[in-house]
Design an enzyme around this catalytic site. Structure first.
Site, PDB file in Angstrom:
ATOM      1  N   LYS A 115      -9.946  -2.511  -8.071  1.00  0.00           N
ATOM      2  CA  LYS A 115     -11.035  -2.822  -7.554  1.00  0.00           C
ATOM      3  C   LYS A 115     -12.342  -3.088  -8.658  1.00  0.00           C
ATOM      4  CE  LYS A 115     -10.518  -1.138  -3.081  1.00  0.00           C
ATOM      5  NZ  LYS A 115     -11.217  -0.664  -1.881  1.00  0.00           N
ATOM      6  N   LYS A 197       0.623  -8.857   1.197  1.00  0.00           N
ATOM      7  CA  LYS A 197       0.324  -7.972   2.313  1.00  0.00           C
ATOM      8  C   LYS A 197      -0.672  -8.712   3.300  1.00  0.00           C
ATOM      9  CE  LYS A 197      -2.837  -4.709   1.409  1.00  0.00           C
ATOM     10  NZ  LYS A 197      -3.343  -3.288   1.905  1.00  0.00           N
ATOM     11  N   LYS A 200      -7.438  -7.421   5.005  1.00  0.00           N
ATOM     12  CA  LYS A 200      -8.687  -7.717   5.413  1.00  0.00           C
ATOM     13  C   LYS A 200      -9.447  -8.564   4.286  1.00  0.00           C
ATOM     14  CE  LYS A 200     -10.383  -2.918   5.292  1.00  0.00           C
ATOM     15  NZ  LYS A 200     -10.341  -1.653   5.985  1.00  0.00           N
TER      16      LYS A 200
HETATM   17  P1  ATP Z   1      -8.213  -4.270   1.432  1.00  0.00           P
HETATM   18  O1  ATP Z   1      -6.895  -5.456   1.896  1.00  0.00           O
HETATM   19  O2  ATP Z   1      -9.363  -5.011   1.716  1.00  0.00           O
HETATM   20  O3  ATP Z   1      -7.821  -3.473   0.233  1.00  0.00           O
HETATM   21  P2  ATP Z   1      -6.740  -2.909   3.531  1.00  0.00           P
HETATM   22  O4  ATP Z   1      -6.666  -4.049   4.679  1.00  0.00           O
HETATM   23  O5  ATP Z   1      -5.893  -2.582   2.785  1.00  0.00           O
HETATM   24  O6  ATP Z   1      -8.040  -3.222   2.741  1.00  0.00           O
HETATM   25  P3  ATP Z   1      -7.578  -0.150   3.882  1.00  0.00           P
HETATM   26  O7  ATP Z   1      -8.747   0.258   4.593  1.00  0.00           O
HETATM   27  O8  ATP Z   1      -7.245   0.152   2.443  1.00  0.00           O
HETATM   28  O9  ATP Z   1      -7.369  -1.807   4.278  1.00  0.00           O
HETATM   29  O10 ATP Z   1      -6.265   0.595   4.788  1.00  0.00           O
HETATM   30  C1  ATP Z   1      -6.384   1.173   5.807  1.00  0.00           C
HETATM   31  C2  ATP Z   1      -4.858   1.693   6.186  1.00  0.00           C
HETATM   32  O11 ATP Z   1      -4.247   0.445   6.812  1.00  0.00           O
HETATM   33  C3  ATP Z   1      -4.307   2.023   5.142  1.00  0.00           C
HETATM   34  O12 ATP Z   1      -3.350   3.163   5.576  1.00  0.00           O
HETATM   35  C4  ATP Z   1      -3.318   1.142   4.749  1.00  0.00           C
HETATM   36  O13 ATP Z   1      -2.204   1.644   4.067  1.00  0.00           O
HETATM   37  C5  ATP Z   1      -2.996   0.452   6.038  1.00  0.00           C
HETATM   38  N1  ATP Z   1      -2.750  -1.126   5.815  1.00  0.00           N
HETATM   39  C6  ATP Z   1      -3.567  -2.033   5.423  1.00  0.00           C
HETATM   40  N2  ATP Z   1      -3.011  -2.972   5.343  1.00  0.00           N
HETATM   41  C7  ATP Z   1      -1.801  -3.138   5.819  1.00  0.00           C
HETATM   42  C8  ATP Z   1      -0.732  -3.933   6.124  1.00  0.00           C
HETATM   43  N3  ATP Z   1      -0.690  -5.349   5.885  1.00  0.00           N
HETATM   44  N4  ATP Z   1       0.361  -3.460   6.575  1.00  0.00           N
HETATM   45  C9  ATP Z   1       0.701  -2.263   6.973  1.00  0.00           C
HETATM   46  N5  ATP Z   1      -0.308  -1.364   6.737  1.00  0.00           N
HETATM   47  C10 ATP Z   1      -1.371  -1.746   6.130  1.00  0.00           C
END
Ligand code: ATP
Ligand code: LTN
Length: 334
Positions: A115, A197, A200
């Site tokens: 970050k 992965k 968002k």
């Molecule tokens: P960013 O990608 O912007 O860092 P993020 O999509 O990883 O954000 P978070 O708010 O960090 O979102 O995660 C919320 C929850 O969703 C966490 O428990 C994370 O492990 C899960 N998660 C996020 N992306 C995935 C994915 N592609 N597959 C499964 N679980 C996910």
């Protein structure tokens, strides 16, 4: 233990548009665990401001996320669904725990490194101390279990380290929490690059299914999903795009990857993509509908927000008072 049940805590940030990865990897597991545990599900808005936010947008997204928790099937009368910023004990415990956490430990956190590379113009102290606030979230409720994605494991480890350190100095104070990583949907991959992965913060909107995408957009994104040129339906690492489609289909329908492979054997990728698209539409449409209905019911949602903030504050205050006494803060005069 609360009401003879073990305690579960988890949270999500209201930043960006939630994806199918967040839903299948996190929210869906939360719903599955809700009956077995005494649950606290927080919208962690205090974590969100470690990155600069537009206030009106943050306020709106935080409320929508709380509504999404309910729409996904969590019963807000049983599970404590609340805003982190409404329970001041989170900030108070985080400060105390800051004083029991070493700079060296925080320096190793990979999310901080990622970050700070991404937001080089705003590497603030909050971003650095983010894992300590997360530890406070978890430890305040004497949590046994924390369902998270694999990316949060390092933060869970540091939480356990801080809790053990405190318990060793002052005697039993905190429950030591365990992580829970779900089997289905643990890592949903990008539709455009199945080695990354689904995230968002991906700049390519075709790489992710957003929870609020309309049916045609969902179908179109799956139609365009990157696969391979092998031409046969199989579930293996070498065909990562296909594997991801099967994983998504499995997570949406409850079928196993093997059943899905035999269901589609001899058929083309096009047919599989179509079926996955429909399964995701079937999953998300009712969710979107429930969100829209709940958004309209202002007094019901406001009631939930108020009652659950009080419930969370009650349990949080118990732990906080205990900690304040242990470190030597003077007793309050009543
Ligand atoms: P960013 O990608 O912007 O860092 P993020 O999509 O990883 O954000 P978070 O708010 O960090 O979102 O995660 C919320 C929850 O969703 C966490 O428990 C994370 O492990 C899960 N998660 C996020 N992306 C995935 C994915 N592609 N597959 C499964 N679980 C996910
Ligand atoms: N850091 C987590 C969100 C989060 C959390 C928590 C998860 C904040 N506090 C406590 C579990 C328990 C994330 O980015 N997904």
């Amino acid at each position: 233990m609360i009401n003879d049940k073990k305690v579960l805590f988890s949270g999500m940030q209201a930043t960006g548009n939630l994806t199918l990865g967040n839903y299948l990897g996190a929210l869906q597991n939360w719903v599955k665990l809700a009956d077995e545990y005494e649950c606290f599900y927080s919208v962690v808005d205090m974590h969100s401001i470690t990155v600069r936010q537009d206030p009106a947008t943050l306020r709106k997204r935080a409320r929508s996320l709380l509504i999404l928790y309910i729409a996904a099937g969590l019963d807000p009368e049983k599970a404590c669904i609340y805003f982190q910023s409404h329970v001041s004990a989170h900030a108070e415990l985080a400060w105390i725990l800051d004083c029991y956490t070493y700079m060296g430990e925080m320096n190793r956190m990979t999310q901080f490194k990622d970050k700070s590379a991404k937001h080089a113009d705003n590497i603030n102290v909050g971003l650095f101390a983010y894992p300590v606030l997360m530890a406070a979230d978890i430890l305040l409720y004497q949590t046994d279990l924390v369902p998270v994605g694999i990316d949060q494991m390092q933060h869970l480890e540091i939480t356990r380290d801080i809790a053990n350190r405190f318990n060793n100095i002052y005697g039993q104070t905190f429950t030591i929490p365990e992580a829970y990583i779900g089997k289905v949907g643990a890592k949903i991959m990008s539709l455009q690059d199945p080695t990354k992965k689904m995230s968002k913060s991906d700049e390519n909107p075709n790489a992710s299914i957003y929870l609020m995408d309309d049916p045609d957009t969902i179908r179109r994104k799956f139609k365009r999903a990157v696969t391979d040129s092998e031409g046969c339906i199989a579930y293996r690492d070498e065909q990562a795009g296909l594997k991801n489609l099967i994983d998504i289909y499995a997570a949406c329908t409850g079928k196993t990857p093997d059943t899905i492979v035999s269901e589609f054997s001899g058929l083309g990728y096009g047919q599989l993509k179509e079926a996955v698209g429909e399964a995701v539409v079937d999953k998300l449409s009712p969710l979107q509908q429930r969100c829209a209905e709940l958004e309209k019911d202002k007094s019901y949602i406001d009631g939930i927000i108020k009652n659950n903030a009080e419930k969370a504050s009650y349990y949080a205050a118990k732990t906080l008072r205990k900690v304040q006494r242990k470190v030597g803060f003077p007793d309050r005069i009543r």
